[in-house]
Scaffold this motif. Structure first.
Motif, mmCIF file in Angstrom:
data_model
loop_
_atom_site.group_PDB
_atom_site.id
_atom_site.type_symbol
_atom_site.label_atom_id
_atom_site.label_comp_id
_atom_site.label_asym_id
_atom_site.label_seq_id
_atom_site.Cartn_x
_atom_site.Cartn_y
_atom_site.Cartn_z
ATOM 1 N N TYR A 168 0.819 -1.204 0.000
ATOM 2 C CA TYR A 168 0.000 0.000 0.000
ATOM 3 C C TYR A 168 0.855 1.258 0.000
ATOM 4 C CZ TYR A 168 -4.104 -2.870 0.570
ATOM 5 O OH TYR A 168 -5.099 -3.786 0.361
ATOM 6 N N CYS A 223 -13.248 -4.193 1.479
ATOM 7 C CA CYS A 223 -13.937 -4.871 0.379
ATOM 8 C C CYS A 223 -14.948 -5.872 0.926
ATOM 9 C CB CYS A 223 -12.907 -5.552 -0.522
ATOM 10 S SG CYS A 223 -13.576 -6.135 -2.085
ATOM 11 N N PHE A 256 -7.549 -11.480 -3.085
ATOM 12 C CA PHE A 256 -7.390 -10.170 -2.446
ATOM 13 C C PHE A 256 -8.083 -10.148 -1.090
ATOM 14 C CE2 PHE A 256 -9.345 -5.846 -1.935
ATOM 15 C CZ PHE A 256 -8.199 -5.215 -1.483
ATOM 16 N N VAL A 261 -2.183 -8.687 -3.739
ATOM 17 C CA VAL A 261 -2.734 -7.363 -3.991
ATOM 18 C C VAL A 261 -2.916 -7.212 -5.494
ATOM 19 C CG1 VAL A 261 -2.358 -4.878 -3.801
ATOM 20 C CG2 VAL A 261 -1.580 -6.403 -1.983
ATOM 21 N N LEU A 305 -8.097 -2.729 -8.408
ATOM 22 C CA LEU A 305 -8.569 -2.197 -7.132
ATOM 23 C C LEU A 305 -9.539 -1.036 -7.354
ATOM 24 C CD1 LEU A 305 -5.296 -2.176 -5.005
ATOM 25 C CD2 LEU A 305 -7.335 -3.556 -4.592
ATOM 26 N N GLN A 338 -13.503 -0.855 -6.314
ATOM 27 C CA GLN A 338 -14.009 0.238 -5.483
ATOM 28 C C GLN A 338 -15.103 1.011 -6.200
ATOM 29 O OE1 GLN A 338 -11.043 2.582 -3.509
ATOM 30 N NE2 GLN A 338 -12.468 4.225 -3.034
#
Length: 97
Positions: free
Chosen positions: A7, A29, A57, A63, A69, A73
């Motif tokens: 991250y 998530c 994930f 990742v 990602l 989202q």
């Protein structure tokens, strides 16, 4: 922790290229899907990502790429989830008003 390093690297890349979004965490998530009653299969389909990518994930095995990602989202946001950034109280999710 492995995810903390990933991250941090994603954060640095996002800042450099000016497309920062709060990076979706596995816990966010899972919580977002639970909040709206969405299955992994449904989210994978809506986000156009592999079901195995999403499953891996969410359990912390890997990742996904930043575009995946972001797609996950965005799909959750379009379904009514609002992501709460780190603000001293920790990241989270809630239903959008």
């Amino acid at each position: 922790m492995y995810f903390d390093k990933i991250y941090q690297l994603q954060y640095e890349v996002n800042i450099k290229y000016q497309y920062w979004r709060n990076v979706l965490t596995p816990a966010q998530c899972r919580a977002a899907r639970a909040l709206i009653g969405m299955s992994q299969k449904e989210l994978a389909s809506m986000a156009n990502v592999g079901a195995q990518t999403l499953a891996d994930f969410e359990r912390g095995a890997r990742v996904p790429r930043i575009n995946n990602l972001n797609a996950m989202q965005t799909a959750l946001e379009e379904a009514g989830v609002e992501f709460i950034p780190e603000n001293g109280g920790g990241v989270g999710v809630r239903l959008r008003k």
